[in-house]
Write a protein that holds these residues in place. Sequence first.
Motif, PDB file in Angstrom:
ATOM      1  N   GLN A  20       0.826  -1.185   0.000  1.00  0.00           N
ATOM      2  CA  GLN A  20       0.000   0.000   0.000  1.00  0.00           C
ATOM      3  C   GLN A  20       0.874   1.254   0.000  1.00  0.00           C
ATOM      4  N   ASN A  21       0.491   2.223  -0.799  1.00  0.00           N
ATOM      5  CA  ASN A  21       1.242   3.463  -0.902  1.00  0.00           C
ATOM      6  C   ASN A  21       0.582   4.558  -0.074  1.00  0.00           C
ATOM      7  N   MET A  22       0.038   4.183   1.096  1.00  0.00           N
ATOM      8  CA  MET A  22      -0.657   5.158   1.920  1.00  0.00           C
ATOM      9  C   MET A  22      -0.192   5.059   3.365  1.00  0.00           C
ATOM     10  N   VAL A  23      -0.222   6.195   4.056  1.00  0.00           N
ATOM     11  CA  VAL A  23       0.117   6.252   5.473  1.00  0.00           C
ATOM     12  C   VAL A  23      -1.036   6.920   6.212  1.00  0.00           C
ATOM     13  N   LEU A  24      -1.153   6.607   7.491  1.00  0.00           N
ATOM     14  CA  LEU A  24      -2.171   7.218   8.327  1.00  0.00           C
ATOM     15  C   LEU A  24      -1.589   8.466   8.970  1.00  0.00           C
ATOM     16  N   ILE A  25      -2.167   9.632   8.659  1.00  0.00           N
ATOM     17  CA  ILE A  25      -1.679  10.901   9.179  1.00  0.00           C
ATOM     18  C   ILE A  25      -2.343  11.241  10.512  1.00  0.00           C
ATOM     19  N   ASP A  26      -3.646  11.028  10.610  1.00  0.00           N
ATOM     20  CA  ASP A  26      -4.368  11.327  11.850  1.00  0.00           C
ATOM     21  C   ASP A  26      -5.656  10.511  11.862  1.00  0.00           C
ATOM     22  N   SER A  27      -6.202  10.297  13.050  1.00  0.00           N
ATOM     23  CA  SER A  27      -7.386   9.467  13.170  1.00  0.00           C
ATOM     24  C   SER A  27      -8.134   9.800  14.452  1.00  0.00           C
ATOM     25  N   ALA A  28      -9.443   9.590  14.451  1.00  0.00           N
ATOM     26  CA  ALA A  28     -10.263   9.743  15.654  1.00  0.00           C
ATOM     27  C   ALA A  28     -11.510   8.894  15.475  1.00  0.00           C
ATOM     28  N   ASN A  30     -15.449   7.646  17.454  1.00  0.00           N
ATOM     29  CA  ASN A  30     -16.485   7.537  18.462  1.00  0.00           C
ATOM     30  C   ASN A  30     -17.252   6.254  18.186  1.00  0.00           C
ATOM     31  N   GLN A  31     -18.224   5.946  19.003  1.00  0.00           N
ATOM     32  CA  GLN A  31     -18.997   4.726  18.803  1.00  0.00           C
ATOM     33  C   GLN A  31     -19.722   4.766  17.454  1.00  0.00           C
ATOM     34  N   GLY A  32     -19.361   3.839  16.566  1.00  0.00           N
ATOM     35  CA  GLY A  32     -20.010   3.738  15.265  1.00  0.00           C
ATOM     36  C   GLY A  32     -19.482   4.689  14.214  1.00  0.00           C
ATOM     37  N   PHE A  33     -18.481   5.504  14.540  1.00  0.00           N
ATOM     38  CA  PHE A  33     -17.981   6.496  13.582  1.00  0.00           C
ATOM     39  C   PHE A  33     -16.473   6.626  13.725  1.00  0.00           C
ATOM     40  N   LYS A  34     -15.789   6.664  12.587  1.00  0.00           N
ATOM     41  CA  LYS A  34     -14.336   6.834  12.592  1.00  0.00           C
ATOM     42  C   LYS A  34     -13.920   7.687  11.409  1.00  0.00           C
ATOM     43  N   VAL A  35     -12.948   8.568  11.627  1.00  0.00           N
ATOM     44  CA  VAL A  35     -12.396   9.372  10.544  1.00  0.00           C
ATOM     45  C   VAL A  35     -10.888   9.161  10.503  1.00  0.00           C
ATOM     46  N   ASP A  36     -10.371   8.928   9.303  1.00  0.00           N
ATOM     47  CA  ASP A  36      -8.933   8.775   9.078  1.00  0.00           C
ATOM     48  C   ASP A  36      -8.486   9.790   8.034  1.00  0.00           C
ATOM     49  N   ILE A  37      -7.376  10.455   8.312  1.00  0.00           N
ATOM     50  CA  ILE A  37      -6.719  11.294   7.316  1.00  0.00           C
ATOM     51  C   ILE A  37      -5.579  10.478   6.728  1.00  0.00           C
ATOM     52  N   LEU A  38      -5.709  10.102   5.478  1.00  0.00           N
ATOM     53  CA  LEU A  38      -4.719   9.264   4.807  1.00  0.00           C
ATOM     54  C   LEU A  38      -3.848  10.103   3.893  1.00  0.00           C
ATOM     55  N   GLY A  39      -2.604   9.675   3.731  1.00  0.00           N
ATOM     56  CA  GLY A  39      -1.689  10.370   2.841  1.00  0.00           C
ATOM     57  C   GLY A  39      -0.981   9.395   1.917  1.00  0.00           C
ATOM     58  N   TYR A  40      -0.863   9.749   0.656  1.00  0.00           N
ATOM     59  CA  TYR A  40      -0.102   8.944  -0.299  1.00  0.00           C
ATOM     60  C   TYR A  40       1.396   9.201  -0.065  1.00  0.00           C
ATOM     61  N   LYS A  41       2.156   8.128   0.132  1.00  0.00           N
ATOM     62  CA  LYS A  41       3.590   8.289   0.407  1.00  0.00           C
ATOM     63  C   LYS A  41       4.282   9.040  -0.718  1.00  0.00           C
ATOM     64  N   THR A  42       4.067   8.589  -1.929  1.00  0.00           N
ATOM     65  CA  THR A  42       4.631   9.237  -3.119  1.00  0.00           C
ATOM     66  C   THR A  42       3.617   9.142  -4.243  1.00  0.00           C
ATOM     67  N   LEU A  43       3.814   9.951  -5.249  1.00  0.00           N
ATOM     68  CA  LEU A  43       3.023   9.859  -6.473  1.00  0.00           C
ATOM     69  C   LEU A  43       3.909   9.248  -7.548  1.00  0.00           C
ATOM     70  N   ALA A  44       3.361   8.322  -8.312  1.00  0.00           N
ATOM     71  CA  ALA A  44       4.168   7.533  -9.244  1.00  0.00           C
ATOM     72  C   ALA A  44       4.542   8.278 -10.511  1.00  0.00           C
ATOM     73  N   GLY A  45       3.876   9.377 -10.804  1.00  0.00           N
ATOM     74  CA  GLY A  45       4.240  10.125 -12.000  1.00  0.00           C
ATOM     75  C   GLY A  45       3.181  10.054 -13.073  1.00  0.00           C
ATOM     76  N   SER A  46       3.549  10.543 -14.240  1.00  0.00           N
ATOM     77  CA  SER A  46       2.596  10.638 -15.338  1.00  0.00           C
ATOM     78  C   SER A  46       3.338  10.505 -16.655  1.00  0.00           C
ATOM     79  N   ASN A  47       2.601  10.146 -17.729  1.00  0.00           N
ATOM     80  CA  ASN A  47       3.226  10.088 -19.055  1.00  0.00           C
ATOM     81  C   ASN A  47       3.278  11.461 -19.711  1.00  0.00           C
ATOM     82  N   ASP A  48       2.730  12.478 -19.020  1.00  0.00           N
ATOM     83  CA  ASP A  48       2.820  13.848 -19.499  1.00  0.00           C
ATOM     84  C   ASP A  48       4.017  14.525 -18.835  1.00  0.00           C
TER      85      ASP A  48
END
Length: 289
Positions: A20-28, A30-48
């Motif tokens: 996986q190319n993702m990391v967990l930046i922050d999280s919180a 409550n009962q029945g609810f969760k929020v995660d801030i995810l970050g892509y470690k790197t971007l692979a690039g483009s053909n442009d």
Amino acid sequence: MQDPLSTASGSPAEATGKKQNMVLIDSASNQGFKVDILGYKTLAGSNDPRTAQAVYFANQTDLKLKQVCLTLNQSEAIVEAGALHYLHGHIELQNPVGGVGGLGKAMLKKMLTNETAFMPRYQGSGSVYLEPSFGDFLIYNLRNEEIIADRGLFYCSEASLSVGVAMQKNVSSALLGGEGLFQTQVRGSGIAVFELPVPASEVRCVHLNNETLQVDGNFALMRSGRIDFSVEKSSKGMFGSLSSGEGLLQTFRGTGRVWLAPTQAIYNQMSMGGLSGLSSAQHSSRTTT
């Protein structure tokens, strides 16, 4: 509830054997609810080539593409309209208007707070992924309290929270404070996510205990608790204001928290004039007058 960083069976990542190319930046949660801030470690690039160049500099400066993931377990979330990227699970979209009266209130709220007129509600069990961006986010868990935030900062929250309009208590604060006459009010108990103008690591939370905080500039993002906001001269006399080199100050009094973005003005100056305008220390960011 499923871990948003886990790889589902049969997914492309599993098929190719790549991590996986993702990391967990922050999280919180409550009962029945969760929020995660995810970050892509790197971007692979483009053909442009032009896009590839931008991707290269983003990777070199550790500028991460981020994504907010909401995990629901028989619960409900409020999200800014247009922010949905994709979802999976057993989730229903609710977008109640409430007749002509509800439509009028929604349009008025949009005009006053710069938030979207209709905030979709996602209800059920599953994951809701919001649009990826290079923006920054702050998670805050309200506990039977109220947040007054700058217009446009609210991003998503538990449906247990009420999102509305807060009006400045006096005209001078609205006209001279740089915040406008109306701000966004988030009230109740639950988790809320705010979109920041600067990285979360550069936001300073000042705790006031029946104290006063004065800010020379428009970089106070939001406040909580029993705090009064006003605009005051930096000193009682005209001569004192002139000799101090300061003019009007945003003033916060009471008990609660004030979130500041001290680096916001620097980024604004860099976006307009690069680094050349920052060769010497700035004397003041100035409150709008």
